[in-house]
Every structure is written in structure tokens, then in C-alpha cells.
Design a protein around this motif. Structure first.
Motif, PDB file in Angstrom:
ATOM      1  N   GLY A   1       9.085   9.736   0.190  1.00 61.32           N
ATOM      2  CA  GLY A   1       9.774   9.745  -1.090  1.00 61.32           C
ATOM      3  C   GLY A   1      11.117   9.060  -1.098  1.00 61.32           C
ATOM      4  O   GLY A   1      11.875   9.187  -2.063  1.00 61.32           O
ATOM      5  N   VAL A   2      11.446   8.325  -0.025  1.00 60.70           N
ATOM      6  CA  VAL A   2      12.705   7.590   0.006  1.00 60.70           C
ATOM      7  C   VAL A   2      12.533   6.339  -0.848  1.00 60.70           C
ATOM      8  O   VAL A   2      11.780   5.429  -0.499  1.00 60.70           O
ATOM      9  N   GLY A   3      13.216   6.262  -1.971  1.00 61.56           N
ATOM     10  CA  GLY A   3      13.012   5.154  -2.890  1.00 61.56           C
ATOM     11  C   GLY A   3      13.966   3.996  -2.708  1.00 61.56           C
ATOM     12  O   GLY A   3      13.681   2.880  -3.133  1.00 61.56           O
ATOM     13  N   ASP A   4      15.111   4.221  -2.059  1.00 59.84           N
ATOM     14  CA  ASP A   4      16.136   3.192  -1.894  1.00 59.84           C
ATOM     15  C   ASP A   4      15.871   2.431  -0.599  1.00 59.84           C
ATOM     16  O   ASP A   4      15.925   2.998   0.497  1.00 59.84           O
ATOM     17  N   ILE A   5      15.603   1.127  -0.696  1.00 57.18           N
ATOM     18  CA  ILE A   5      15.265   0.339   0.483  1.00 57.18           C
ATOM     19  C   ILE A   5      16.413   0.302   1.482  1.00 57.18           C
ATOM     20  O   ILE A   5      16.203   0.245   2.704  1.00 57.18           O
ATOM     21  N   HIS A   6      17.663   0.372   1.001  1.00 61.01           N
ATOM     22  CA  HIS A   6      18.811   0.344   1.914  1.00 61.01           C
ATOM     23  C   HIS A   6      18.903   1.652   2.710  1.00 61.01           C
ATOM     24  O   HIS A   6      19.208   1.633   3.906  1.00 61.01           O
ATOM     25  N   LYS A   7      18.610   2.762   2.043  1.00 60.40           N
ATOM     26  CA  LYS A   7      18.570   4.039   2.769  1.00 60.40           C
ATOM     27  C   LYS A   7      17.416   4.048   3.760  1.00 60.40           C
ATOM     28  O   LYS A   7      17.525   4.599   4.867  1.00 60.40           O
ATOM     29  N   MET A   8      16.283   3.451   3.373  1.00 64.02           N
ATOM     30  CA  MET A   8      15.140   3.371   4.284  1.00 64.02           C
ATOM     31  C   MET A   8      15.495   2.572   5.537  1.00 64.02           C
ATOM     32  O   MET A   8      15.173   2.975   6.659  1.00 64.02           O
TER      33      MET A   8
ATOM     34  N   HIS B   1       9.065   7.480  -4.941  1.00 61.52           N
ATOM     35  CA  HIS B   1       7.876   8.326  -4.942  1.00 61.52           C
ATOM     36  C   HIS B   1       8.281   9.758  -5.294  1.00 61.52           C
ATOM     37  O   HIS B   1       9.438  10.151  -5.154  1.00 61.52           O
ATOM     38  N   GLU B   2       7.306  10.532  -5.710  1.00 62.40           N
ATOM     39  CA  GLU B   2       7.538  11.968  -5.856  1.00 62.40           C
ATOM     40  C   GLU B   2       7.693  12.582  -4.473  1.00 62.40           C
ATOM     41  O   GLU B   2       7.189  12.070  -3.474  1.00 62.40           O
ATOM     42  N   GLU B   3       8.409  13.719  -4.427  1.00 55.19           N
ATOM     43  CA  GLU B   3       8.533  14.432  -3.154  1.00 55.19           C
ATOM     44  C   GLU B   3       7.140  14.819  -2.652  1.00 55.19           C
ATOM     45  O   GLU B   3       6.329  15.354  -3.422  1.00 55.19           O
ATOM     46  N   PRO B   4       6.825  14.549  -1.385  1.00 58.91           N
ATOM     47  CA  PRO B   4       5.486  14.851  -0.875  1.00 58.91           C
ATOM     48  C   PRO B   4       5.269  16.348  -0.694  1.00 58.91           C
ATOM     49  O   PRO B   4       6.226  17.130  -0.603  1.00 58.91           O
ATOM     50  N   SER B   5       4.019  16.741  -0.625  1.00 57.41           N
ATOM     51  CA  SER B   5       3.670  18.144  -0.379  1.00 57.41           C
ATOM     52  C   SER B   5       3.967  18.493   1.073  1.00 57.41           C
ATOM     53  O   SER B   5       4.121  17.601   1.919  1.00 57.41           O
TER      54      SER B   5
ATOM     55  N   ARG C   1       0.817  -1.213   0.000  1.00 58.73           N
ATOM     56  CA  ARG C   1       0.000   0.000   0.000  1.00 58.73           C
ATOM     57  C   ARG C   1       0.855   1.269   0.000  1.00 58.73           C
ATOM     58  O   ARG C   1       0.468   2.268  -0.598  1.00 58.73           O
ATOM     59  N   THR C   2       1.981   1.229   0.684  1.00 58.90           N
ATOM     60  CA  THR C   2       2.822   2.429   0.782  1.00 58.90           C
ATOM     61  C   THR C   2       3.950   2.439  -0.233  1.00 58.90           C
ATOM     62  O   THR C   2       4.667   3.438  -0.355  1.00 58.90           O
ATOM     63  N   GLY C   3       4.129   1.330  -0.952  1.00 60.35           N
ATOM     64  CA  GLY C   3       5.176   1.290  -1.972  1.00 60.35           C
ATOM     65  C   GLY C   3       6.566   1.283  -1.406  1.00 60.35           C
ATOM     66  O   GLY C   3       7.468   1.938  -1.927  1.00 60.35           O
TER      67      GLY C   3
END
Length: 261
Positions: free
Chosen positions: A175-182, A134-138, A127-129
Motif C-alpha cells: 500500500g505504499v503509494g509514493d514512489i519516493h518513499k518506496m 493501493h488500499e491497505e492490505p489484509s 502488475r503490482t502497480g
């Protein structure tokens, strides 16, 4: 030797392995400590504090392991570090300041909440991807996530099992797309929450060092072994095992604490 100490070290070693592979080690150490210390309200608080203290060095080790992945994460740290600090302080302060009977009554709910988080982990990830860019959030979304991180911090300081999947979800939405950075950011914020909790528990004399010190060693060994064999273990099998244990324990404590039968 105290027979209870042997079982506690085995639980801590297993928790170290589980945390390295799938998360959820608290669901092993906390109930084991309740069995060793007794089920009084005060003993439950000491069990929580000792469990957090025993597993904290493993959290630091994980953060060190991800040190290279922190490059380029400064703006996310600026947004989410301070709600992690404030929430962690508040949660751990509530443990030692509120009546111990409140914590005892919450035990089955806390274990059930943590178990459900692990049960729903794949669905939450979809659900959260998690792991997708992701695009930068508002700004509105950012502040909502900051508020959510503050609540995660409170839960992390108060009990903490399952905070990893909550933070991975919020980081995905940031918007963090890299799982290792997450995972690196997750270990940083978890270490902050747990470290503050340990400091407050120590200051208030809530840690049983007779059990904590050997459990720290056992959990560290388990974490090292878990990291070494993680690629050969079925992560889903480990997660299902933790979920099964959590469901059984939550039912047990609901029946025992609330005297349903």
C-alpha cells in the motif's frame, strides 16, 4: 600498477553509475572480479564478497539521500525490517558455510535470475502497480509479503542483484503509494541486507581488500556522477545494456561451468 585493478575500478565506477540510474551494478563488478581472481570455487565466493563490499557504501549514500522520505514510513519498517535482517543473515551465512563449489555451480543461475528480473521489471511494475496508491492490505496479505521479504533477504545476502525490483513490488502491494518513499524503504532494506552480508564476509575473511578499497572509491565516484547525470541518461538504454551483459555472461558461465560444449 596491476592492470586488473584498472579494469576493476572502471567496472566499479560503471556499476556506481548504473546503480544510480537503473540498478544492476553487481552484474558488472561480480564477473569482473571473477576474471581477476580466477574461476575456482573459493575465488567465486571471494569475488561475491568483494563485490558486495565495494558497492555497499553506495547503498548507504542512497539511503542518506532519501532521508527526508522516511517520514511516515515507520509502520512499514516495523513489518519488513526484521525479515530483511533475518533473511540477510541467513543468505550471507549460507555463502560462507556451504561448500564453495555449490556457489560456483549457482553462478550462471544467479546471474540469469538477476538479468530476468531487470528484463521483467516494467511488466512487474505494471502488475503490482508500483508508484500507485493501493488500499491497505489484509493481515493475510501482509504476512505473505513479510514471508516474501524474508526470501528476498536470503537472496540479497547470498547474491543480491535485482532485489530492488522485488522489494518495490512488495512495497506496492503493502500500500505504499509514493514512489519516493518506496525507493527510500528499498534502499534501507537493501543496506541492511548488504551490511549484514559485508559483516559476515569480513568476519570470515572473504574480502580481497587489495581490490575492494579502490573499487569502493571508484563505485562512490560513479554513483555521484550517476546521480548527477541521471536526468540526462536514457534509463531504458542503460537497463537494456545491463540486460544484454547479463544474458551474455549467464550463457558464458553456463557453457564454462557446466562444460556444455
Amino acid at each position: 600498477m596491476d592492470d586488473r585493478l584498472i579494469w576493476l575500478c572502471l567496472a566499479a565506477a560503471a556499476a556506481g553509475v548504473v546503480n544510480a540510474v537503473a540498478g544492476g551494478g553487481t552484474l558488472l563488478t561480480f564477473p569482473a572480479l571473477i576474471l581477476a581472481l580466477g574461476e575456482s570455487a573459493e575465488a567465486s565466493v571471494v569475488a561475491n564478497a568483494t563485490s558486495t563490499t565495494a558497492l555497499f557504501p553506495g547503498s548507504l549514500a542512497s539511503m542518506w539521500g532519501y532521508r527526508r522520505e522516511f517520514r511516515g514510513t515507520a509502520h512499514w519498517i516495523r513489518w519488513l525490517l526484521w525479515p530483511s535482517i533475518l533473511g540477510g543473515l541467513l543468505g550471507s551465512w549460507l555463502v560462507v558455510q556451504l561448500p564453495a563449489t555449490w556457489f560456483k555451480l549457482l553462478i550462471p543461475w544467479l546471474i540469469l535470475t538477476a538479468t530476468l528480473l531487470f528484463l521483467l521489471q516494467p511488466w512487474i511494475a505494471r502488475r503490482t502497480g508500483i508508484g500507485q496508491r493501493h488500499e491497505e492490505p489484509s493481515p493475510q496479505v501482509i504476512w505473505t509479503i513479510v514471508a516474501f521479504q524474508f526470501l528476498v533477504g536470503i537472496y540479497g545476502g547470498y547474491f543480491g542483484a535485482g532485489i530492488g525490483i522485488l522489494m518495490l513490488s512488495s512495497l506496492a502491494l503493502m500500500g505504499v503509494g509514493d514512489i519516493h518513499k518506496m525507493n527510500a524503504l528499498k534502499t534501507l532494506f537493501a543496506s541492511v541486507m548488504n551490511g549484514l552480508a559485508v559483516a559476515i564476509f569480513l568476519w570470515n575473511g572473504k574480502v580481497n581488500w587489495h581490490y575492494a578499497i579502490p573499487m569502493i572509491v571508484a563505485a562512490s565516484v560513479g554513483g555521484f556522477l550517476g546521480a548527477s547525470v541521471a536526468r540526462r541518461l536514457d534509463k531504458n538504454l542503460v537497463r537494456r545494456t545491463v540486460i544484454g551483459i547479463g544474458l551474455v555472461l549467464s550463457i558464458h558461465y553456463f557453457l564454462r561451468i557446466y562444460q556444455i560444449v
